[in-house]
Design a protein around this motif. Structure first.
Motif, PDB file in Angstrom:
ATOM      1  N   TYR A  26     -23.250   1.829  13.030  1.00  0.00           N
ATOM      2  CA  TYR A  26     -21.636   1.979  12.483  1.00  0.00           C
ATOM      3  C   TYR A  26     -21.067   2.939  12.944  1.00  0.00           C
ATOM      4  CZ  TYR A  26     -24.902   1.407   8.182  1.00  0.00           C
ATOM      5  OH  TYR A  26     -25.955   1.265   7.604  1.00  0.00           O
ATOM      6  N   ARG A  43     -20.376   4.293  -2.461  1.00  0.00           N
ATOM      7  CA  ARG A  43     -21.013   4.804  -1.384  1.00  0.00           C
ATOM      8  C   ARG A  43     -20.743   6.291  -1.021  1.00  0.00           C
ATOM      9  NH1 ARG A  43     -25.116   0.986   2.377  1.00  0.00           N
ATOM     10  NH2 ARG A  43     -25.364   2.539   3.376  1.00  0.00           N
ATOM     11  N   ASN A  44     -20.052   6.595  -0.114  1.00  0.00           N
ATOM     12  CA  ASN A  44     -18.816   7.844  -0.063  1.00  0.00           C
ATOM     13  C   ASN A  44     -19.094   9.344  -0.553  1.00  0.00           C
ATOM     14  OD1 ASN A  44     -18.517   7.164   3.371  1.00  0.00           O
ATOM     15  ND2 ASN A  44     -17.963   5.650   2.668  1.00  0.00           N
ATOM     16  N   ARG A  75     -17.238  -1.000  -3.888  1.00  0.00           N
ATOM     17  CA  ARG A  75     -17.703  -1.389  -2.287  1.00  0.00           C
ATOM     18  C   ARG A  75     -17.120  -0.135  -1.051  1.00  0.00           C
ATOM     19  NH1 ARG A  75     -18.291  -7.140   0.194  1.00  0.00           N
ATOM     20  NH2 ARG A  75     -16.052  -6.780   0.834  1.00  0.00           N
ATOM     21  N   GLU A  76     -16.237   0.028  -1.371  1.00  0.00           N
ATOM     22  CA  GLU A  76     -15.187   1.200  -0.094  1.00  0.00           C
ATOM     23  C   GLU A  76     -15.500   2.521  -0.868  1.00  0.00           C
ATOM     24  OE1 GLU A  76     -14.914   0.070   2.617  1.00  0.00           O
ATOM     25  OE2 GLU A  76     -14.399  -2.135   2.042  1.00  0.00           O
ATOM     26  N   THR A  89      -7.153   1.866   2.092  1.00  0.00           N
ATOM     27  CA  THR A  89      -5.792   1.827   1.782  1.00  0.00           C
ATOM     28  C   THR A  89      -5.629   0.366   3.081  1.00  0.00           C
ATOM     29  OG1 THR A  89      -5.224   3.832   2.307  1.00  0.00           O
ATOM     30  CG2 THR A  89      -3.697   1.922   2.781  1.00  0.00           C
ATOM     31  N   LEU A  90      -6.840   0.210   3.676  1.00  0.00           N
ATOM     32  CA  LEU A  90      -7.334  -0.829   4.454  1.00  0.00           C
ATOM     33  C   LEU A  90      -7.767  -1.988   4.433  1.00  0.00           C
ATOM     34  CD1 LEU A  90      -6.574  -2.330   7.897  1.00  0.00           C
ATOM     35  CD2 LEU A  90      -9.247  -1.311   8.103  1.00  0.00           C
ATOM     36  N   ARG A  97     -20.773   1.709   6.197  1.00  0.00           N
ATOM     37  CA  ARG A  97     -20.744   0.368   6.310  1.00  0.00           C
ATOM     38  C   ARG A  97     -20.731  -0.516   7.550  1.00  0.00           C
ATOM     39  NH1 ARG A  97     -16.647  -3.035   3.474  1.00  0.00           N
ATOM     40  NH2 ARG A  97     -18.135  -4.791   3.982  1.00  0.00           N
ATOM     41  N   HIS A 119     -13.186  -3.828  -7.339  1.00  0.00           N
ATOM     42  CA  HIS A 119     -14.197  -3.998  -5.875  1.00  0.00           C
ATOM     43  C   HIS A 119     -13.671  -3.191  -4.718  1.00  0.00           C
ATOM     44  CE1 HIS A 119     -15.300  -6.580  -2.775  1.00  0.00           C
ATOM     45  NE2 HIS A 119     -14.605  -5.829  -1.652  1.00  0.00           N
ATOM     46  N   PRO A 170     -25.771   6.981   7.180  1.00  0.00           N
ATOM     47  CA  PRO A 170     -26.445   6.300   7.762  1.00  0.00           C
ATOM     48  C   PRO A 170     -26.456   7.435   9.385  1.00  0.00           C
ATOM     49  CG  PRO A 170     -24.223   5.493   7.025  1.00  0.00           C
ATOM     50  CD  PRO A 170     -24.746   6.396   6.115  1.00  0.00           C
ATOM     51  N   ARG A 171     -25.068   8.866   8.649  1.00  0.00           N
ATOM     52  CA  ARG A 171     -24.641   9.794  10.033  1.00  0.00           C
ATOM     53  C   ARG A 171     -26.003  10.718  10.257  1.00  0.00           C
ATOM     54  NH1 ARG A 171     -18.986  10.642   8.152  1.00  0.00           N
ATOM     55  NH2 ARG A 171     -19.880  10.003   6.639  1.00  0.00           N
ATOM     56  N   HIS A 189     -19.847   5.777  13.503  1.00  0.00           N
ATOM     57  CA  HIS A 189     -19.600   6.501  14.331  1.00  0.00           C
ATOM     58  C   HIS A 189     -20.628   6.660  15.015  1.00  0.00           C
ATOM     59  CE1 HIS A 189     -23.825   6.728  12.458  1.00  0.00           C
ATOM     60  NE2 HIS A 189     -24.127   7.689  13.105  1.00  0.00           N
ATOM     61  N   THR A 216     -10.361   7.029  10.933  1.00  0.00           N
ATOM     62  CA  THR A 216     -10.903   7.426   9.601  1.00  0.00           C
ATOM     63  C   THR A 216     -10.253   5.436   8.742  1.00  0.00           C
ATOM     64  OG1 THR A 216      -8.507   7.685   9.767  1.00  0.00           O
ATOM     65  CG2 THR A 216     -10.121   9.791   9.404  1.00  0.00           C
ATOM     66  N   ALA A 217     -10.261   4.693   9.492  1.00  0.00           N
ATOM     67  CA  ALA A 217      -9.671   3.269   9.330  1.00  0.00           C
ATOM     68  C   ALA A 217     -11.347   2.445   9.397  1.00  0.00           C
ATOM     69  CB  ALA A 217      -8.913   2.743  10.331  1.00  0.00           C
ATOM     70  N   LEU A 218     -11.986   3.016   9.528  1.00  0.00           N
ATOM     71  CA  LEU A 218     -13.817   2.474   9.067  1.00  0.00           C
ATOM     72  C   LEU A 218     -14.156   3.191   8.137  1.00  0.00           C
ATOM     73  CD1 LEU A 218     -13.682   1.309  12.921  1.00  0.00           C
ATOM     74  CD2 LEU A 218     -13.450  -0.223  10.581  1.00  0.00           C
ATOM     75  N   ASN A 219     -14.915   2.533   7.323  1.00  0.00           N
ATOM     76  CA  ASN A 219     -15.571   2.570   5.838  1.00  0.00           C
ATOM     77  C   ASN A 219     -16.896   3.449   6.938  1.00  0.00           C
ATOM     78  OD1 ASN A 219     -17.697   3.622   4.036  1.00  0.00           O
ATOM     79  ND2 ASN A 219     -16.446   1.913   3.065  1.00  0.00           N
ATOM     80  N   LEU A 229      -3.504  -5.516   8.732  1.00  0.00           N
ATOM     81  CA  LEU A 229      -3.016  -4.304   9.145  1.00  0.00           C
ATOM     82  C   LEU A 229      -3.022  -3.831  10.531  1.00  0.00           C
ATOM     83  CD1 LEU A 229      -1.225  -1.349   9.056  1.00  0.00           C
ATOM     84  CD2 LEU A 229      -3.267  -0.741   7.358  1.00  0.00           C
ATOM     85  N   ARG A 242     -29.060   9.457   9.703  1.00  0.00           N
ATOM     86  CA  ARG A 242     -30.502   8.233  10.194  1.00  0.00           C
ATOM     87  C   ARG A 242     -31.176   8.963  11.459  1.00  0.00           C
ATOM     88  NH1 ARG A 242     -29.137   2.603   7.533  1.00  0.00           N
ATOM     89  NH2 ARG A 242     -28.277   4.391   6.088  1.00  0.00           N
ATOM     90  N   LEU A 295     -28.535   7.146   2.713  1.00  0.00           N
ATOM     91  CA  LEU A 295     -27.477   6.580   2.332  1.00  0.00           C
ATOM     92  C   LEU A 295     -26.490   7.278   2.639  1.00  0.00           C
ATOM     93  CD1 LEU A 295     -27.082   7.402  -1.657  1.00  0.00           C
ATOM     94  CD2 LEU A 295     -27.064   5.274  -0.369  1.00  0.00           C
ATOM     95  N   ILE A 346       1.404  -1.065  -0.404  1.00  0.00           N
ATOM     96  CA  ILE A 346       0.163  -0.158   0.101  1.00  0.00           C
ATOM     97  C   ILE A 346       0.884   1.329   0.361  1.00  0.00           C
ATOM     98  CG2 ILE A 346      -1.865  -0.891   1.278  1.00  0.00           C
ATOM     99  CD1 ILE A 346      -1.059  -0.063   4.076  1.00  0.00           C
ATOM    100  N   ASP A 368      -8.228   6.308   4.578  1.00  0.00           N
ATOM    101  CA  ASP A 368      -7.181   5.060   5.403  1.00  0.00           C
ATOM    102  C   ASP A 368      -8.332   3.550   4.980  1.00  0.00           C
ATOM    103  OD1 ASP A 368      -5.658   6.458   6.161  1.00  0.00           O
ATOM    104  OD2 ASP A 368      -6.578   6.857   8.317  1.00  0.00           O
ATOM    105  N   TYR A 369      -9.429   4.202   5.145  1.00  0.00           N
ATOM    106  CA  TYR A 369     -10.283   2.716   4.722  1.00  0.00           C
ATOM    107  C   TYR A 369     -10.139   1.537   3.594  1.00  0.00           C
ATOM    108  CZ  TYR A 369     -13.863   6.107   2.726  1.00  0.00           C
ATOM    109  OH  TYR A 369     -15.281   6.804   2.948  1.00  0.00           O
TER     110      TYR A 369
END
Lengths: 289, 335
Positions: A148, B254-255, B250-251, B235-236, A104, B246, B330-331, A150, A98-101, A91, B333, B328, A54, B232-233
């Motif tokens: 989620y 949507r955002n 998927r990541e 990259t993760l 989702r 993908h 969730p924050r 947040h 910031t590392a979680l979408n 990782l 909702r 779309l 990465i 970051d998400y």
């Protein structure tokens, strides 16, 4: 037998001759905890990123090899490389915020790799996600799975990311300054958790940090970097008793000690920096020749 | 909580519509052009003019006329068209489906085209293909919809006549339909012969409306996708073994869609406005075409009815965008 074996890895800034990593060699044993220390810009994060595939676009690998479980990643075609990394490595990122979408739910973010990359069926992956959340001491894991990002605190999110990293039973985990973005009060718990999980799963761990104090407590070996060049590589016990390299000694002297927090810190002396720079310049000369 | 928000929303919508009604009512009576003068043959007497003015209520003051009209509107009576002598409501509703179908078709084309441009550009970012797409996008963006209409007519109606560039449907097929939603009905009844004829008529005007919107969507969506790809998400997700495709779908998608969605809402209302000229250009029997006739003939009640309906459409589109945004993101909702 080392699980991760890096040899003579060179990374340049794209479009220039400037090297960011100057022929780094590094071994991490199958269940070993290796600390990777250095000042900002020393290239410690860069090594972890190179291993996981990465690196930012601005960085390009121009030489060396990265062997994961005996397979050189750099000679593999991209798709196979990605797959191998996804199966065998994981990782723990720096910033849990910031590392979680954000769009989702937590559950799929933990279990997606199990289903898509490891080929588990969905029910088993979900059960595993719940189990691993339990392991990182998250209360009511079933509720968190449906939440989620947040809806969770920073510390909780880092727990989720640790769980996510360990969920697929990887053989190597790269932790990239995993506590830097957290509250001091939470930092200690998270560190404890990472090493509890590492010990339980027997995972190799490459721990990137600038905190020598942390390294002394949890790592078995450490590698000191300066300017993308390895200054010293040593057993932790031996290192903290008597670091061999002048730069390492200076770095150690510049680290606060818990036993005597009021003691004056010594900045790294000019002469030592000059010597480290000389080493970097020599390495570059050999490389360009 | 939800009910309260809905009621507030309805209230603001009503205020907006009232404002629109006042402005339109005043403007079309202040600008020059007298509907009565246009209806009478040359040499009509003063008495004839006065009689007709009184018949249509045009002899009263503008505020008086407005309240008479508003009183009717509240009861569902939008007045009578001066030129056709039919109720405005019936006329407008008979044309509404045609315009709705054209606008929605254009919107779908714009979203699909713009989405493809953005996704391709993101997938092939930093390559020549991205550069070429950007140039094409810029061109599509800088040409307005009616010029695209003329270009399409020239290309696919004249030089290489594969599409019908006039009307909504072949006239002999009109009796086949039970409703005014021709396209919708043809799909529901699985009458693909009718569907094909409709698409052959509608595709060119819809495309003319869609191209500029597609370009805007493509540009903005690609920009926010590229920004999202550095987060970051994303990259993760790469370290988990996922492919570029993908990760984008998927990541990031949507955002990245959220800022674009707001823009689509605003731009879609412009698109509905654009139907006025495009329908004229393609002799498409919709509201827009009717609006132009109404303006030419100074058919005051009809103009008022059409404008009010357009205003209602705009507010409904904005409402739909807000709802979609909450789904779309969730924050938002529980907010």
């Amino acid at each position: 037998m080392s699980f991760l074996k890096i040899r003579d890895l060179s990374v340049i800034l794209r479009g220039t001759n400037h090297r960011l990593l100057r022929g780094v060699s590094l071994d991490v044993g199958a269940t070993e905890v290796m600390g990777l220390v250095g000042e900002s810009g020393a290239g410690k994060s860069m090594i972890g990123k190179a291993v996981l595939g990465i690196l930012p676009r601005s960085a390009r690998i121009v030489g060396g090899s990265i062997e994961l479980d005996g397979v050189d990643l750099l000679t593999l075609p991209p798709r196979q490389r990605r797959h191998l990394i996804g199966q065998k490595a994981a990782l723990i990122p720096q910033d849990p915020l910031t590392a979680l979408n954000p769009a989702r739910r937590i559950g799929p973010q933990i279990s997606d790799r199990l289903v898509d990359i490891l080929g588990w069926d969905k029910a088993r992956a979900r059960a595993r996600a719940e189990e691993i959340l339990h392991d990182v001491h998250i209360p009511q894991p079933d509720r968190v799975l449906r939440a989620y990002p947040h809806e969770l605190s920073g510390g909780m999110r880092q727990r989720v990311l640790i769980a996510s990293a360990f969920a697929a039973e990887p053989r190597l985990i790269v932790a990239d300054e995993p506590t830097t973005a957290l509250d001091v009060t939470v930092q200690k718990q998270i560190l404890k958790l990472i090493f509890e999980m590492q010990a339980r799963h027997g995972t190799a761990l490459l721990f990137v940090t600038h905190d020598l104090g942390v390294v002394s407590k949890i790592c078995q070996r450490l590698t000191v970097l300066y300017g993308g060049l390895v200054m010293e590589e040593a057993e932790v016990g031996a290192f903290f008793e008597a670091p061999r390299h002048a730069y390492s000694r200076a770095l150690l002297a510049a680290t606060p000690r818990h036993t005597d927090p009021t003691a004056d810190l010594t900045p790294v002396p000019e002469a030592v920096i000059a010597e480290a720079r000389r080493a970097v310049a020599e390495a570059d000369q050999r490389w360009h020749a | 909580m939800f009910l309260r928000r809905l009621l507030t929303r309805i209230a603001t919508t009503l205020v907006t519509l009232l404002g629109v009604a006042v402005i339109v009512f005043a403007v079309i009576r202040i600008v020059p052009g007298d509907p009565v003068a246009m209806m009478l043959p040359p040499g009509a007497t003063e008495a004839d003019i006065a009689r007709l003015n009184a018949f249509y209520g045009l002899d009263k003051s503008i505020p008086e006329q407005f309240f008479i009209w508003l009183g009717g509107v509240v009861q569902g009576d939008f007045g009578t068209s001066i030129t056709t002598r039919q109720p405005v409501l019936g006329l407008v509703l008979s044309r509404l489906p045609a315009t709705l179908e054209l606008s929605v078709m254009a919107l779908v084309i714009a979203v699909v085209l713009g989405g493809l441009v953005a996704l391709t550009g993101t997938r092939l970012r930093y390559t020549r293909t991205e550069g070429a797409l950007d140039v094409a996008n810029g061109m599509a963006l800088s040409v307005p919809d009616f010029l695209w209409g003329l270009v399409l007519i020239l290309l696919f109606g004249v030089l290489w006549p594969v599409f019908t560039i006039s009307g909504r449907v072949s006239p002999n097929l009109v009796p086949e339909f039970a409703t005014s939603f021709f396209l919708f009905e043809s799909v529901l009844r699985l009458r693909f012969d009718l569907w094909l004829d409709l698409v052959q008529h509608m595709l060119m005007p819809a495309l003319a409306l869609a191209i500029p919107l597609a370009a805007i969507i493509g540009q903005l969506l690609k920009q926010s996708l590229k920004e999202t790809m550095h987060l970051d998400y994303v990259t993760l997700a790469r370290t988990k073994g996922y492919s570029e495709n993908h990760v984008i779908l998927r990541e990031a998608l949507r955002n990245a869609v959220l800022p674009t969605l707001t823009l689509i809402g605003v731009q879609f209302t412009f698109l509905i406005g654009g139907t006025v000229i495009i329908e004229r250009l393609f002799s498409y029997e919709g509201l827009g075409n009717m609006a132009i006739d109404a303006v030419i003939n100074r058919d005051l009640p009809l103009i008022q009815g059409i404008v009010l309906l357009f205003a209602l459409l705009f507010t409904l589109v904005n409402l739909a965008v807000d709802l979609l945004y909450a789904v779309l993101n969730p924050r938002l909702r529980h907010a």
